[in-house]
Design a protein around this motif. Structure first.
Motif, PDB file in Angstrom:
ATOM      1  N   ILE A 343      -7.735  -4.925   6.496  1.00 25.10           N
ATOM      2  CA  ILE A 343      -7.106  -4.297   7.662  1.00 25.10           C
ATOM      3  C   ILE A 343      -6.040  -5.239   8.212  1.00 25.10           C
ATOM      4  O   ILE A 343      -6.333  -6.395   8.566  1.00 25.10           O
ATOM      5  N   VAL A 344      -4.811  -4.738   8.285  1.00 24.31           N
ATOM      6  CA  VAL A 344      -3.701  -5.487   8.880  1.00 24.31           C
ATOM      7  C   VAL A 344      -3.031  -4.570   9.886  1.00 24.31           C
ATOM      8  O   VAL A 344      -2.339  -3.619   9.505  1.00 24.31           O
ATOM      9  N   ASP A 345      -3.238  -4.820  11.159  1.00 22.02           N
ATOM     10  CA  ASP A 345      -2.778  -3.899  12.195  1.00 22.02           C
ATOM     11  C   ASP A 345      -2.436  -4.674  13.459  1.00 22.02           C
ATOM     12  O   ASP A 345      -3.293  -5.348  14.017  1.00 22.02           O
ATOM     13  N   GLY A 346      -1.174  -4.578  13.878  1.00 22.99           N
ATOM     14  CA  GLY A 346      -0.763  -5.272  15.093  1.00 22.99           C
ATOM     15  C   GLY A 346      -0.466  -6.731  14.825  1.00 22.99           C
ATOM     16  O   GLY A 346      -1.223  -7.615  15.236  1.00 22.99           O
ATOM     17  N   LEU A 359       4.946 -10.072   0.417  1.00 17.58           N
ATOM     18  CA  LEU A 359       3.807  -9.565  -0.334  1.00 17.58           C
ATOM     19  C   LEU A 359       4.131  -9.570  -1.820  1.00 17.58           C
ATOM     20  O   LEU A 359       5.198  -9.091  -2.226  1.00 17.58           O
ATOM     21  N   TRP A 360       3.194 -10.102  -2.595  1.00 14.71           N
ATOM     22  CA  TRP A 360       3.297 -10.052  -4.054  1.00 14.71           C
ATOM     23  C   TRP A 360       2.214  -9.102  -4.557  1.00 14.71           C
ATOM     24  O   TRP A 360       1.011  -9.393  -4.449  1.00 14.71           O
ATOM     25  N   GLY A 361       2.623  -7.947  -5.092  1.00 20.17           N
ATOM     26  CA  GLY A 361       1.653  -6.986  -5.574  1.00 20.17           C
ATOM     27  C   GLY A 361       0.686  -6.571  -4.484  1.00 20.17           C
ATOM     28  O   GLY A 361       0.939  -6.702  -3.294  1.00 20.17           O
ATOM     29  N   GLY A 362      -0.452  -6.007  -4.909  1.00 23.52           N
ATOM     30  CA  GLY A 362      -1.478  -5.612  -3.959  1.00 23.52           C
ATOM     31  C   GLY A 362      -1.299  -4.201  -3.447  1.00 23.52           C
ATOM     32  O   GLY A 362      -0.269  -3.551  -3.666  1.00 23.52           O
ATOM     33  N   THR A 363      -2.318  -3.745  -2.737  1.00 28.16           N
ATOM     34  CA  THR A 363      -2.368  -2.375  -2.232  1.00 28.16           C
ATOM     35  C   THR A 363      -2.643  -2.334  -0.740  1.00 28.16           C
ATOM     36  O   THR A 363      -2.860  -1.247  -0.188  1.00 28.16           O
ATOM     37  N   VAL A 364      -2.659  -3.467  -0.069  1.00 27.06           N
ATOM     38  CA  VAL A 364      -2.986  -3.515   1.355  1.00 27.06           C
ATOM     39  C   VAL A 364      -1.998  -2.665   2.157  1.00 27.06           C
ATOM     40  O   VAL A 364      -0.793  -2.640   1.869  1.00 27.06           O
ATOM     41  N   ASN A 365      -2.502  -1.939   3.149  1.00 30.63           N
ATOM     42  CA  ASN A 365      -1.658  -1.181   4.070  1.00 30.63           C
ATOM     43  C   ASN A 365      -1.472  -1.993   5.347  1.00 30.63           C
ATOM     44  O   ASN A 365      -2.402  -2.663   5.807  1.00 30.63           O
ATOM     45  N   LEU A 366      -0.281  -1.908   5.915  1.00 33.03           N
ATOM     46  CA  LEU A 366       0.039  -2.684   7.116  1.00 33.03           C
ATOM     47  C   LEU A 366       0.583  -1.736   8.177  1.00 33.03           C
ATOM     48  O   LEU A 366       1.384  -0.839   7.875  1.00 33.03           O
ATOM     49  N   SER A 367       0.198  -1.941   9.426  1.00 37.01           N
ATOM     50  CA  SER A 367       0.682  -1.073  10.501  1.00 37.01           C
ATOM     51  C   SER A 367       0.976  -1.888  11.745  1.00 37.01           C
ATOM     52  O   SER A 367       0.376  -2.933  11.989  1.00 37.01           O
TER      53      SER A 367
END
Length: 816
Positions: A343-346, A359-367
């Motif tokens: 979780i990456v939020d705020g 970011l290198w690759g990955g599937t993390v979502n950021l908001s």
């Protein structure tokens, strides 16, 4: 914030010591007194810069204040210990001392500020410059004022709050008082291999590389400061969360967690390059992703695209970025093969001497990202990063690209707000770097104020992946709206491209699929009838044609049929208006909405109110009407005729076998969502800008609503409940705006209403005294109401209506 009743201890009245209250770092609304010469008696002027007001009075006669700020050509300025008044305004009488003060400067020796509101009233702090004295006391109670600082002597036992007055300053120009508490530092170095917690009572100082390894979890409390010690090369201070380990830095709804430099903590001016940064290494790498470029000892895994590296929520990364050696730069915040379970939020990144975020690759979502004052790129994605970036705000001031994309990359950006400053060095607003680059942008605005003709608002340096690029509702603005580089023509064509429309009317009676290569336009009522399944591909747009009355365009999924609208986070399904598709400004009421009719109704539920031809069944509480997942529903809501309103999203007797997850409704000219009976559960719901209620439940709806977020701006109730209703709300986050018309935050409408609220927060900023944060209009079902861990906050934490006392009693007795 209200958890039961007031949490602040009542102050002892005058003559006794004042009790402790909240620790504060900064107070605003500083005002000050100056004395000036007068022929009849000593005169004073009270200057209040926070509200641009001035008053005069004679010594000891504060009941006869005279407001005089309108006598001068401008408000007085404070400079180096003096306040200087301008000349008299044209036509001013100069009375009440104005003529004496005009065009003169006077010493300022006495400052004061309101600190806070407490049970006993308002507390004030006064600073008398001669003697270096500080007083605290209660407004209007002169006997309560006590000296808390006399020269270098501190006596906090007489203070309303517990600050240490050995370090404080009055910033009169900024109208505030600043406190600097003594810093308790704890130095950290080397590896962390067991679960560890960093607490908010210390500053945790990174000395060199600190790595969380071997499956350990680092937990950082809200309000904690982490400071990197200055160093370069092998002495660079930075924090790495290695694959298999986690960081839990979760300050949701609380004071932010701050990563900064020790130099800034020690009082040095904030600047780029004062420490390294924060790095997460995950297990969601791909064949493009190698070892972390700044330290090849850290190599991501490739085993789990849904890997979880923890939580970064409400954090700030400041004064970071170090070049350890050539081509080994540490960014403010770096993600290497990080998975979508994270979780990456705020996140705020300010002042990095390389990229703000990479970011290198990955599937993390950021908001909810806010990036400013970085010296290279602001948001840099490489090596096949494929997540969703939502609500990214970038303001560049120097540096290079706003967004740089390289590697085989096709990330999705939603609600991007990018402003490129005039002093940008190179690379444009959005930079497609190299060959084979894709990217998807929707509901965004890009403003380009840099005018270097080589680098336009959309820039490229190779042959882009034309099949993997889209711009949906993206506005270009600013002085430079050109497309530049080898793929300029391809990119501009993609920006200008309009999908083919396919018009749909009448009934759907056989299994049907709507594909993402077209815009599917609803012309009037489109009904999926019993036995048919409508499948909508991820990334598809469905648009309602404008019409009212019998010409209203809306979609009904009748009982016995299904809708399979299973979007993804990266490629959601969008329901909107044809007007918006054609370029008209988004607004409420441009089409109808989406309606599901099920077989899980009860005796309270009748025919669908907007079209009585559709009647729910009562045979199956676990009925399955299909899947609505990752859906955006925009610009909807039509009143077909009196008392026949179509909401954004409606459920009539829908059963618990139906999946409803990740739904956003924005701009409905009635309710955002309304449910009549049924047992369907809803998860991750985001509702904004609707004109009636935001979430309306009727007729015995008995499901669970998890992670419902509502922000009202006008309109009526945040949540309205009527009928014999006892739904359950988990993790509700409801914010009522100041412009709300009526009905309060949570509205128990009529008699016999119940409801269960757990782990939730209601912030009510509307000040109409008739409608509180919890409002009722009848006698509630007191046997079927519960509040567990619910916080009330904002300007209005009242309970109102006939059942106000009952509801408040339940709230206070159950809520813990």
């Amino acid at each position: 914030m209200k958890i039961k009743k007031s949490m602040i201890a009542t102050l002892l009245l005058s003559g006794a010591a004042l009790s402790s209250s909240l620790m504060a770092k900064e107070y605003t609304n500083t005002s000050y007194y100056v004395a000036y010469d007068s022929s009849d008696a000593t005169q004073y002027v009270l200057v209040m810069p926070s509200v641009n007001k001035m008053y005069t009075h004679k010594a000891g006669e504060i009941t006869n204040l005279k407001q005089i700020d309108g006598q001068f050509t401008s408000f007085p300025s404070y400079d180096n210990g003096e306040i200087c008044f301008s000349g008299l305004d044209s036509g001013a009488s100069g009375s009440d001392g104005a003529s004496t003060m005009a065009s003169k400067c006077y010493d300022v020796n006495f400052f004061y500020t309101q600190k806070e509101h407490i049970d006993a009233g308002y507390s004030f702090m006064l600073y008398y410059k001669p003697g270096n004295k500080v007083y605290e006391g209660l407004a209007g109670q002169s006997s309560s004022f006590k000296v808390v600082k006399n020269g270098n002597t501190i006596d906090n036992t007489q203070s309303i709050t517990s600050e240490d007055y050995s370090k404080f300053s009055f910033d009169v120009n900024g109208s505030k008082v600043l406190f600097t508490d003594p810093v308790d530092k704890s130095v950290v170095s080397g590896d962390i291999t067991v679960d560890t917690t960093w607490t908010a009572d210390k500053v945790w100082v990174l000395d060199g590389l600190v790595a969380v390894k071997n499956g350990a979890t680092l937990t950082i409390e809200p309000g904690t400061k982490v400071a990197g010690r200055y160093g370069t090369g092998s002495n660079t201070s930075y924090l790495v969360i290695d694959k298999g380990s986690k960081i839990i830095a979760d300050a949701k709804d609380k004071e932010a967690i701050v990563f900064t430099s020790e130099k800034a903590i020690d009082g040095e001016a904030p600047a780029v390059g004062q420490w390294g940064g924060l790095v997460l290494i995950g297990n969601a790498g791909n064949s493009q992703v190698g070892a972390y470029e700044a330290n090849e000892a850290f190599v991501p895994g490739t085993s789990d695209m849904a890997d979880n590296s923890g939580i970064l929520r409400n954090i700030e990364v400041l004064n970071s970025g170090i070049t350890m050696e050539t081509d080994k730069e540490i960014n403010g915040l770096s993600f290497v093969g990080v998975g979508s379970g994270t979780i990456v939020d705020g996140v705020k990144v300010n002042k990095s001497d390389d990229d703000c975020i990479e970011l290198w690759g990955g599937t993390v979502n950021l908001s909810n990202l806010d990036l400013t004052e970085c010296t290279d790129d602001y948001f840099d994605i490489d090596d096949g990063f494929s997540g969703l970036v939502k609500n990214l705000k970038i303001v560049t001031d120097g540096g290079n690209a706003g967004i740089e994309m390289s590697g085989t990359t096709a990330a999705t950006f939603e609600n991007l707000d990018l402003t490129v400053g005039a002093s940008q060095v190179k690379e444009g607003g959005i930079y497609f770097k190299g060959d084979g680059i894709g990217g998807h942008f929707r509901d965004s605005i890009v403003t380009m104020n840099a005018t270097n003709p080589t680098y336009g608002i959309i820039h490229s340096s190779g042959t882009v992946d034309a099949d993997n690029i889209s711009f949906d509702n993206v506005t270009l603005a600013g002085a430079n709206q050109t497309f530049t580089g080898p793929s300029a023509t391809v990119l501009e064509s993609a920006y200008d491209a309009v999908k083919t429309k396919e018009v749909v009317t009448g009934d759907i009676t056989t299994d049907t699929t709507w594909t993402k290569d077209k815009v599917w336009v609803l012309d009037g009522l489109v009904a999926v009838k019993s036995g048919a399944t409508l499948t909508i591909e991820p990334g598809t747009t469905v648009a309602g044609r404008y019409g009212t009355g019998s010409n209203t365009s809306y979609l009904i999924i009748d009982k016995g049929s299904k809708i399979m609208a299973d979007g993804t986070v990266v490629n959601p399904i969008t329901f909107t208006s044809e007007k918006a598709i054609d370029g008209e400004a988004p607004a409420v009421g441009q089409w109808g909405g989406v309606v599901l009719i099920g077989n899980a109704a009860n005796s309270q539920v009748g025919a669908y109110e907007a079209n009585e031809a559709f009647v729910p069944g009562t045979s199956d509480m676990a009925d399955n009407s299909g899947v609505l997942r990752n859906i955006r529903l925009l610009n909807s809501g039509i009143t077909m005729e009196t008392d026949k309103e179509i909401n954004g999203l409606s459920f009539v007797g829908v059963g618990s076998g139906t999946t409803v997850e990740n739904i956003m409704v924005n701009k409905s000219d009635d309710d955002c969502i309304e449910l009549w009976g049924g047992t369907v559960n809803l998860t991750n719901i985001d509702l904004t800008e609707c004109t009636d209620d935001y979430f309306d439940i009727d007729d015995g709806y008995a499901g669970t609503v998890t992670n419902l977020k509502i922000v009202t701006d006008g309109g009526n109730a945040g949540i309205e409940m009527s009928g014999t209703t006892a739904a359950t709300f988990e993790n509700l986050d409801l914010t009522v705006g100041a412009n709300q018309v009526k009905e309060g935050g949570i509205y128990f409408k009529g008699d016999g209403i119940g409801g269960h609220f757990n782990n939730s927060k209601v912030t009510d900023n509307a000040t109409n005294p008739s409608y509180g944060a919890i409002h009722s209009s009848g006698t509630v079902d007191s046997a079927n109401i519960s509040f567990t861990n619910v916080n009330l906050d904002g300007a209005n934490t009242n309970f109102t209506g006939p059942s106000a006392d009952t509801l408040e009693t339940f709230f206070n007795s159950q809520n813990n």
